[in-house]
Motif scaffolding. Structure first.
Motif, short mmCIF file in Angstrom:
data_model
loop_
_atom_site.label_atom_id
_atom_site.label_comp_id
_atom_site.label_asym_id
_atom_site.label_seq_id
_atom_site.Cartn_x
_atom_site.Cartn_y
_atom_site.Cartn_z
N TYR A 1 -48.22 35.26 6.22
CA TYR A 1 -48.94 35.95 5.14
C TYR A 1 -48.72 37.46 5.23
CZ TYR A 1 -52.57 37.76 2.14
OH TYR A 1 -53.23 38.45 1.15
N ASP A 2 -48.68 37.99 6.44
CA ASP A 2 -48.43 39.43 6.60
C ASP A 2 -47.06 39.79 6.00
OD1 ASP A 2 -50.48 40.54 9.06
OD2 ASP A 2 -50.15 38.38 8.90
N VAL A 3 -46.04 38.96 6.27
CA VAL A 3 -44.72 39.23 5.72
C VAL A 3 -44.73 39.12 4.20
CG1 VAL A 3 -42.31 38.44 5.63
CG2 VAL A 3 -43.52 38.53 7.82
N LEU A 4 -45.36 38.07 3.68
CA LEU A 4 -45.42 37.90 2.23
C LEU A 4 -46.12 39.07 1.57
CD1 LEU A 4 -44.75 35.97 -0.11
CD2 LEU A 4 -47.02 34.97 0.19
N LEU A 5 -47.22 39.53 2.14
CA LEU A 5 -47.95 40.67 1.58
C LEU A 5 -47.13 41.95 1.70
CD1 LEU A 5 -50.64 41.51 0.27
CD2 LEU A 5 -51.53 41.95 2.58
N PHE A 6 -46.45 42.12 2.82
CA PHE A 6 -45.58 43.29 3.01
C PHE A 6 -44.50 43.31 1.94
CE2 PHE A 6 -42.01 45.57 4.98
CZ PHE A 6 -42.63 46.71 5.45
N CYS A 7 -43.91 42.16 1.68
CA CYS A 7 -42.86 42.10 0.65
C CYS A 7 -43.43 42.37 -0.73
CB CYS A 7 -42.19 40.73 0.69
SG CYS A 7 -41.20 40.42 2.18
N GLN A 8 -44.61 41.83 -1.02
CA GLN A 8 -45.22 42.06 -2.34
C GLN A 8 -45.54 43.53 -2.53
OE1 GLN A 8 -48.71 42.84 -3.11
NE2 GLN A 8 -48.22 42.78 -5.29
N ARG A 9 -45.96 44.20 -1.49
CA ARG A 9 -46.34 45.62 -1.59
C ARG A 9 -45.12 46.55 -1.54
NH1 ARG A 9 -51.86 46.02 2.18
NH2 ARG A 9 -53.20 44.87 0.70
N ASN A 10 -44.00 46.03 -1.09
CA ASN A 10 -42.77 46.83 -0.97
C ASN A 10 -41.62 46.06 -1.61
OD1 ASN A 10 -43.78 49.07 1.01
ND2 ASN A 10 -44.47 47.15 1.92
N ALA B 1 -49.08 46.27 5.39
CA ALA B 1 -49.68 45.01 4.94
C ALA B 1 -50.09 44.22 6.17
CB ALA B 1 -48.68 44.22 4.10
N GLY B 2 -51.39 43.99 6.32
CA GLY B 2 -51.86 43.28 7.50
C GLY B 2 -51.40 43.99 8.76
N ARG B 3 -50.68 43.25 9.60
CA ARG B 3 -50.20 43.81 10.87
C ARG B 3 -48.84 44.45 10.77
NH1 ARG B 3 -51.25 38.16 13.82
NH2 ARG B 3 -50.78 37.54 11.67
N LEU B 4 -48.22 44.41 9.58
CA LEU B 4 -46.86 44.92 9.42
C LEU B 4 -46.84 46.33 8.83
CD1 LEU B 4 -44.65 41.98 8.08
CD2 LEU B 4 -44.52 43.08 10.31
N LEU C 1 -36.76 36.00 -2.73
CA LEU C 1 -36.07 35.02 -3.57
C LEU C 1 -36.53 33.60 -3.27
CD1 LEU C 1 -32.39 36.36 -3.49
CD2 LEU C 1 -34.27 36.99 -5.04
N ASP C 2 -36.96 33.34 -2.03
CA ASP C 2 -37.44 32.01 -1.66
C ASP C 2 -38.22 32.11 -0.36
OD1 ASP C 2 -37.73 29.21 -1.93
OD2 ASP C 2 -36.06 28.84 -0.55
N VAL C 3 -39.17 31.16 -0.19
CA VAL C 3 -39.94 31.03 1.04
C VAL C 3 -39.93 29.56 1.44
CG1 VAL C 3 -42.14 31.44 2.20
CG2 VAL C 3 -41.45 32.92 0.30
N SER C 4 -39.61 29.27 2.69
CA SER C 4 -39.53 27.89 3.15
C SER C 4 -40.90 27.37 3.58
CB SER C 4 -38.56 27.77 4.32
OG SER C 4 -39.15 28.30 5.51
N ASP C 5 -41.03 26.05 3.69
CA ASP C 5 -42.18 25.45 4.35
C ASP C 5 -42.02 25.62 5.86
OD1 ASP C 5 -43.49 24.53 2.03
OD2 ASP C 5 -42.14 22.80 1.93
N TYR D 1 -21.52 35.47 -6.31
CA TYR D 1 -22.65 34.66 -5.86
C TYR D 1 -23.64 35.52 -5.08
CZ TYR D 1 -20.23 30.47 -7.37
OH TYR D 1 -19.61 29.51 -8.15
N THR D 2 -24.91 35.23 -5.29
CA THR D 2 -25.99 36.02 -4.71
C THR D 2 -26.06 35.81 -3.20
OG1 THR D 2 -27.26 35.86 -6.75
CG2 THR D 2 -28.49 36.36 -4.74
N GLN D 3 -26.28 36.91 -2.49
CA GLN D 3 -26.49 36.86 -1.05
C GLN D 3 -27.94 37.21 -0.72
OE1 GLN D 3 -23.46 38.57 1.44
NE2 GLN D 3 -21.86 38.35 -0.11
N ALA D 4 -28.38 36.77 0.45
CA ALA D 4 -29.79 36.96 0.81
C ALA D 4 -29.93 37.35 2.27
CB ALA D 4 -30.59 35.69 0.54
N ASN D 5 -30.87 38.25 2.53
CA ASN D 5 -31.32 38.58 3.87
C ASN D 5 -32.26 37.48 4.36
OD1 ASN D 5 -30.60 41.73 4.01
ND2 ASN D 5 -31.47 41.31 2.00
N LEU D 6 -32.40 37.38 5.66
CA LEU D 6 -33.28 36.37 6.25
C LEU D 6 -34.27 37.00 7.21
CD1 LEU D 6 -33.93 33.31 6.90
CD2 LEU D 6 -32.27 33.54 8.78
N ILE D 7 -35.54 36.59 7.11
CA ILE D 7 -36.51 36.85 8.17
C ILE D 7 -37.38 35.62 8.29
CG2 ILE D 7 -37.99 38.14 6.54
CD1 ILE D 7 -39.17 39.59 8.99
#
Length: 266
Positions: free
Chosen positions: A48-57, A155-158, A64-68, A34-40
């Motif tokens: 948005y900074d985190v999402l852009l950082f992940c997209q660029r890296n 990415a942004g501030r990250l 794998l998923d982003v919560s509301d 079963y798949t495991q996942a890191n959390l931030i």
């Protein structure tokens, strides 16, 4: 709390229930297959900074998923609670580690956006299935992780360095390990480096930045994969006001099968 017997045989829901009940252990080898996942989780105004950082890296930070905002659930494991169902969490303020806890409920905020990021533990079942030994599992240790001299794309501030996980692989099986993991890009994919740790700025394999030192066997070669602890290195470098992460090696065990993320094997 005492670790349950045969953690590899548990289904994900039972594994998460064990952690919610207070079991603390690195999740390597748990709920095999079963798949495991890191959390931030960060405040909405940093999401948005985190999402852009992940997209660029994407290799160290495959999303794998982003919560509301404020929502502690995930489609990766219906019924799971991101605040309670990992064995250990880290609480960050202004880039500093303020606490490690087994239940993050009291720190959770209504504006937190949680990112579930692919984890290299997810390809270990595939490696083991083809007879490739996992030395850290054999030795009852967390995987060894190192901060490298490779800078991620800002990415942004990250901004910050890439973190890698290392597995000692018998030399004659390195090509197989590369092939197997390359088929799983959503959980870091192929290694980023094989051999000399000095090329990554790692001075001593016996002194990992996260996790445990792992003893090599004769004929082993160190193999390095991009690691989902990379966002924590970015937190330390970029100093956002608040974040919650998993403790390195202590992951969310999801209901998704590893093979769902293996290209061409669904």
């Amino acid at each position: 709390m005492t670790i349950v017997d045969e953690p590899g045989m548990l289904d994900p829901a039972r594994a998460r229930a064990s952690f919610r009940a207070g079991v603390q252990a690195p999740t390597t080898g748990w709920a095999a297959g079963y798949t495991q996942a890191n959390l931030i989780a960060v405040r909405k105004n940093w999401a948005y900074d985190v999402l852009l950082f992940c997209q660029r890296n994407e290799q160290p930070c495959p999303v794998l998923d982003v919560s509301d905002p404020g929502d502690p659930s995930t489609v990766l494991a219906p019924g799971a609670d991101l605040r309670r169902d990992l064995p250990r969490y880290r609480i960050w303020e202004n880039g500093r580690l303020r606490a490690e806890v087994t239940d993050a409920t009291r720190y959770w905020r209504s504006d937190l956006v949680a990112f579930s990021i692919g984890c290299s533990f997810s390809f270990e079942t595939a490696l083991a299935a083809e007879g490739i030994p996992l030395r850290h599992v054999e030795q009852g240790r967390n995987v060894a992780m190192y901060v490298t001299n490779r800078q991620c794309r800002p990415a942004g501030r990250l901004h910050g360095p890439m973190v890698v996980s290392m597995r000692q692989i018998p030399e004659h099986q390195v090509d197989d390990a590369i092939r197997i993991t390359a088929e799983m890009p959503a959980v870091h994919g192929a290694p980023v480096h094989v051999g000399d740790p000095g090329a990554l700025g790692i001075a001593d394999l016996g002194k990992p930045d996260f996790g445990d030192p792992v003893r090599a066997e004769p004929g082993d070669v160190p193999v390095f994969w991009a690691c989902g602890v990379t966002p924590q290195a970015a937190l330390m470098a970029s100093k956002p006001p608040f974040a919650i992460t998993h403790a390195p090696g202590h992951m969310l065990i999801t209901d998704r099968r590893d093979d769902e993320y293996r290209v061409g094997r669904r």
